[in-house]
Design an enzyme around this catalytic site. Structure first.
Site, mmCIF file in Angstrom:
data_model
loop_
_atom_site.group_PDB
_atom_site.id
_atom_site.type_symbol
_atom_site.label_atom_id
_atom_site.label_comp_id
_atom_site.label_asym_id
_atom_site.label_seq_id
_atom_site.Cartn_x
_atom_site.Cartn_y
_atom_site.Cartn_z
ATOM 1 N N ASP A 12 0.790 -1.242 0.000
ATOM 2 C CA ASP A 12 0.000 0.000 0.000
ATOM 3 C C ASP A 12 0.821 1.291 0.000
ATOM 4 O OD1 ASP A 12 -1.960 -1.904 0.236
ATOM 5 O OD2 ASP A 12 -2.780 -1.176 2.129
ATOM 6 N N ASP A 50 -4.735 -0.686 -1.796
ATOM 7 C CA ASP A 50 -6.053 -0.447 -1.214
ATOM 8 C C ASP A 50 -6.950 0.112 -2.305
ATOM 9 O OD1 ASP A 50 -6.797 -1.076 1.377
ATOM 10 O OD2 ASP A 50 -6.801 0.992 2.085
ATOM 11 N N LYS A 110 -7.194 -4.799 -2.804
ATOM 12 C CA LYS A 110 -7.942 -5.264 -1.645
ATOM 13 C C LYS A 110 -8.841 -4.145 -1.118
ATOM 14 C CE LYS A 110 -3.940 -4.355 1.345
ATOM 15 N NZ LYS A 110 -4.526 -3.335 2.229
ATOM 16 N N CYS A 155 -1.824 -2.674 7.827
ATOM 17 C CA CYS A 155 -1.795 -3.598 6.688
ATOM 18 C C CYS A 155 -0.526 -4.442 6.622
ATOM 19 C CB CYS A 155 -2.019 -2.824 5.394
ATOM 20 S SG CYS A 155 -3.680 -2.099 5.311
#
Length: 202
Positions: A12, A50, A110, A155
């Site tokens: 991310d 993300d 995700k 994360c």
């Protein structure tokens, strides 16, 4: 070069998690150069991204009278409510402009299920719905993972613990991560990763 059974997983590194972004992690952009350099050591590189729809259930704005960083209960358990971030197709959801995205063989998106958040690169926050990353790594013969990115205590943490629980040897390079540190989450993440057998470097 590292062995072919090793992979670098870059978590991310997106505009919204860097200074100036909607959910900025202090110093988040300061790790990009080091990550780029590390990529050159690996045959296998995976990026996670993300990728939330507008109005995602993890956004505080989707809940009446709830403030960002408060905690609510979802069907799958406690959920931090975040500022709107990494909305699909937005500039904030894009990778940091200096990140070497061309080095990646796979990008795992995700958090696109509007009803379930997804911290981990392996599972959504219900801890049962897979992203497909495990299967990809298994078919590539990968056994060892090095993880870097944002944020260390969310994360990266969830990805590392899930990876270790799935039987991968997981190392987290702390110097190439940055943490949010929400109510002691940084220290808790370090403890949890260590307990799961994750190797912490730096």
């Amino acid at each position: 070069m590292r062995a072919t059974d090793e992979a670098l997983v870059v978590i991310d590194v997106q505009n919204d998690f860097c200074p100036g972004g909607a959910l900025a992690v202090a110093g988040g952009d300061g790790i990009v150069g080091g990550i780029n350099a590390l990529m050159s050591e690996f045959h296998n590189v995976v990026l996670t991204q993300d990728w939330h729809p507008t109005g995602h259930s993890s956004f505080a704005s989707s809940h009446a009278d709830q403030e960002p960083f408060s905690v609510t209960t979802m069907p799958y358990g406690p959920q931090v409510l975040w500022p709107d971030h990494c909305v699909q197709g937005s500039d904030g959801a894009e990778f940091h402009r200096e990140l070497r995205t061309d080095a990646a063989q796979m990008i795992v998106r995700k958090g696109f299920n509007p009803a379930v958040d997804s911290y981990s690169a392996f599972f959504e926050n219900d801890h049962t719905t897979p992203t497909g990353l495990e299967g990809y790594l298994r078919t590539r013969g990968v056994k060892k993972l090095t993880m870097v990115g944002l944020a260390l205590d969310f994360c990266v943490n969830f990805s590392a613990v899930d990876g270790a629980n799935l039987g991968f040897h997981v190392t987290v390079e702390q110097d190439l991560c940055r943490a949010i540190d929400l109510d002691g989450s940084h220290e808790g993440a370090l403890t949890g990763m260590t307990d799961a057998g994750v190797q912490l470097n730096g």
